[in-house]
Scaffold this motif. Sequence first.
Motif, PDB file in Angstrom:
ATOM      1  N   TYR A   1       0.834  -1.188   0.000  1.00  0.00           N
ATOM      2  CA  TYR A   1       0.000   0.000   0.000  1.00  0.00           C
ATOM      3  C   TYR A   1       0.875   1.248   0.000  1.00  0.00           C
ATOM      4  CZ  TYR A   1      -4.246  -2.670   0.734  1.00  0.00           C
ATOM      5  OH  TYR A   1      -5.313  -3.532   0.573  1.00  0.00           O
ATOM      6  N   TYR A   2       0.532   2.192  -0.866  1.00  0.00           N
ATOM      7  CA  TYR A   2       1.275   3.424  -1.032  1.00  0.00           C
ATOM      8  C   TYR A   2       0.373   4.621  -0.806  1.00  0.00           C
ATOM      9  CZ  TYR A   2       4.482   0.404  -3.695  1.00  0.00           C
ATOM     10  OH  TYR A   2       5.327  -0.601  -4.105  1.00  0.00           O
ATOM     11  N   CYS A   3       0.902   5.652  -0.182  1.00  0.00           N
ATOM     12  CA  CYS A   3       0.209   6.928  -0.160  1.00  0.00           C
ATOM     13  C   CYS A   3       0.873   7.868  -1.157  1.00  0.00           C
ATOM     14  CB  CYS A   3       0.169   7.545   1.241  1.00  0.00           C
ATOM     15  SG  CYS A   3       1.768   7.937   1.978  1.00  0.00           S
ATOM     16  N   ALA A   4       0.111   8.843  -1.626  1.00  0.00           N
ATOM     17  CA  ALA A   4       0.590   9.714  -2.679  1.00  0.00           C
ATOM     18  C   ALA A   4      -0.046  11.087  -2.576  1.00  0.00           C
ATOM     19  CB  ALA A   4       0.289   9.104  -4.055  1.00  0.00           C
ATOM     20  N   VAL A   5       0.633  12.071  -3.169  1.00  0.00           N
ATOM     21  CA  VAL A   5       0.169  13.453  -3.219  1.00  0.00           C
ATOM     22  C   VAL A   5       0.097  13.886  -4.673  1.00  0.00           C
ATOM     23  CG1 VAL A   5       0.679  15.847  -2.643  1.00  0.00           C
ATOM     24  CG2 VAL A   5       1.123  14.045  -0.970  1.00  0.00           C
ATOM     25  N   GLY A   6      -0.983  14.545  -5.038  1.00  0.00           N
ATOM     26  CA  GLY A   6      -1.133  15.072  -6.384  1.00  0.00           C
ATOM     27  C   GLY A   6      -1.692  16.478  -6.381  1.00  0.00           C
ATOM     28  N   SER A   7      -1.454  17.177  -7.461  1.00  0.00           N
ATOM     29  CA  SER A   7      -1.969  18.533  -7.613  1.00  0.00           C
ATOM     30  C   SER A   7      -3.416  18.553  -8.083  1.00  0.00           C
ATOM     31  CB  SER A   7      -1.110  19.309  -8.615  1.00  0.00           C
ATOM     32  OG  SER A   7       0.226  19.414  -8.167  1.00  0.00           O
ATOM     33  N   ILE A   8      -3.856  17.447  -8.674  1.00  0.00           N
ATOM     34  CA  ILE A   8      -5.196  17.343  -9.236  1.00  0.00           C
ATOM     35  C   ILE A   8      -5.942  16.206  -8.559  1.00  0.00           C
ATOM     36  CG2 ILE A   8      -6.537  16.971 -11.338  1.00  0.00           C
ATOM     37  CD1 ILE A   8      -4.095  17.947 -12.908  1.00  0.00           C
ATOM     38  N   PRO A   9      -7.171  16.425  -8.097  1.00  0.00           N
ATOM     39  CA  PRO A   9      -7.959  15.315  -7.564  1.00  0.00           C
ATOM     40  C   PRO A   9      -8.161  14.244  -8.618  1.00  0.00           C
ATOM     41  CG  PRO A   9      -8.969  17.418  -6.992  1.00  0.00           C
ATOM     42  CD  PRO A   9      -7.892  17.709  -8.008  1.00  0.00           C
ATOM     43  N   SER A  10      -7.718  13.025  -8.318  1.00  0.00           N
ATOM     44  CA  SER A  10      -7.728  11.975  -9.318  1.00  0.00           C
ATOM     45  C   SER A  10      -7.676  10.609  -8.657  1.00  0.00           C
ATOM     46  CB  SER A  10      -6.537  12.125 -10.268  1.00  0.00           C
ATOM     47  OG  SER A  10      -6.486  11.080 -11.211  1.00  0.00           O
ATOM     48  N   SER A  11      -8.185   9.603  -9.364  1.00  0.00           N
ATOM     49  CA  SER A  11      -8.047   8.209  -8.963  1.00  0.00           C
ATOM     50  C   SER A  11      -7.030   7.470  -9.824  1.00  0.00           C
ATOM     51  CB  SER A  11      -9.405   7.496  -9.024  1.00  0.00           C
ATOM     52  OG  SER A  11      -9.941   7.528 -10.335  1.00  0.00           O
ATOM     53  N   ARG A  12      -6.329   8.178 -10.683  1.00  0.00           N
ATOM     54  CA  ARG A  12      -5.322   7.592 -11.555  1.00  0.00           C
ATOM     55  C   ARG A  12      -3.931   7.813 -10.958  1.00  0.00           C
ATOM     56  NH1 ARG A  12      -6.038  10.702 -16.885  1.00  0.00           N
ATOM     57  NH2 ARG A  12      -4.324   9.315 -17.523  1.00  0.00           N
ATOM     58  N   PHE A  13      -3.160   6.741 -10.841  1.00  0.00           N
ATOM     59  CA  PHE A  13      -1.850   6.890 -10.214  1.00  0.00           C
ATOM     60  C   PHE A  13      -0.916   7.777 -11.018  1.00  0.00           C
ATOM     61  CE2 PHE A  13       0.757   4.245 -12.929  1.00  0.00           C
ATOM     62  CZ  PHE A  13      -0.073   3.243 -13.395  1.00  0.00           C
ATOM     63  N   SER A  14      -1.118   7.861 -12.333  1.00  0.00           N
ATOM     64  CA  SER A  14      -0.265   8.698 -13.161  1.00  0.00           C
ATOM     65  C   SER A  14      -0.465  10.179 -12.886  1.00  0.00           C
ATOM     66  CB  SER A  14      -0.505   8.409 -14.640  1.00  0.00           C
ATOM     67  OG  SER A  14      -1.846   8.692 -15.011  1.00  0.00           O
TER      68      SER A  14
ATOM     69  N   GLY B   1       5.878   2.646   0.475  1.00  0.00           N
ATOM     70  CA  GLY B   1       4.942   1.550   0.599  1.00  0.00           C
ATOM     71  C   GLY B   1       5.067   0.786   1.898  1.00  0.00           C
ATOM     72  N   THR B   2       3.976   0.134   2.278  1.00  0.00           N
ATOM     73  CA  THR B   2       3.948  -0.740   3.440  1.00  0.00           C
ATOM     74  C   THR B   2       3.158  -1.996   3.076  1.00  0.00           C
ATOM     75  OG1 THR B   2       3.407  -0.861   5.815  1.00  0.00           O
ATOM     76  CG2 THR B   2       1.897   0.402   4.423  1.00  0.00           C
ATOM     77  N   GLN B   3       3.699  -3.151   3.431  1.00  0.00           N
ATOM     78  CA  GLN B   3       3.117  -4.431   3.041  1.00  0.00           C
ATOM     79  C   GLN B   3       1.943  -4.784   3.939  1.00  0.00           C
ATOM     80  OE1 GLN B   3       4.066  -6.794   0.469  1.00  0.00           O
ATOM     81  NE2 GLN B   3       2.089  -7.668   1.083  1.00  0.00           N
ATOM     82  N   VAL B   4       0.841  -5.169   3.312  1.00  0.00           N
ATOM     83  CA  VAL B   4      -0.321  -5.701   4.012  1.00  0.00           C
ATOM     84  C   VAL B   4      -0.562  -7.112   3.506  1.00  0.00           C
ATOM     85  CG1 VAL B   4      -2.812  -5.518   4.380  1.00  0.00           C
ATOM     86  CG2 VAL B   4      -1.387  -3.461   4.410  1.00  0.00           C
ATOM     87  N   THR B   5      -0.578  -8.071   4.407  1.00  0.00           N
ATOM     88  CA  THR B   5      -0.826  -9.460   4.056  1.00  0.00           C
ATOM     89  C   THR B   5      -2.006  -9.972   4.870  1.00  0.00           C
ATOM     90  OG1 THR B   5       1.523  -9.833   3.582  1.00  0.00           O
ATOM     91  CG2 THR B   5       0.133 -11.773   3.890  1.00  0.00           C
TER      92      THR B   5
END
Length: 121
Positions: free
Chosen positions: A93-106, A114-118
């Motif tokens: 699982y990764y957290c991210a910051v973007g300038s535009i509200p979006s559901s696309r990782f690009s 990242g942090t592993q969830v099992t």
Amino acid sequence: QVTLVESGGGLVQAGGSLRLSCVVSGRTFTNMNMGWFRQAPGKEREFVAAYWSGPNTRYADSVKGRFTISRDNTKNTVYLQMNSLESGDTAVYYCAVGSIPSSRFSEYDYWGQGTQVTVSS
């Protein structure tokens, strides 16, 4: 420059819960568009949840009703509370910051490592 550090992953039984945290620095936190993504082996990184400036929240259909994204502006931290975990939730699982509200990782500009969830059945 924005720095993100995730924590809270681990091994959990199906039906259990985990709370992921992401501490953010380098930007005015209340104005950040924050996203949680996940990636399983052999699969593309996929959208999980977002807390956008506005404020607004969004969830992938696969986690809606089970996961909750939230923010603590005094701690510059975004959380992902994960309940009723399933084997299909196993991923990094990764957290991210973007300038535009979006559901696309690009569309996101900065990422944590990242942090592993099992989730075991």
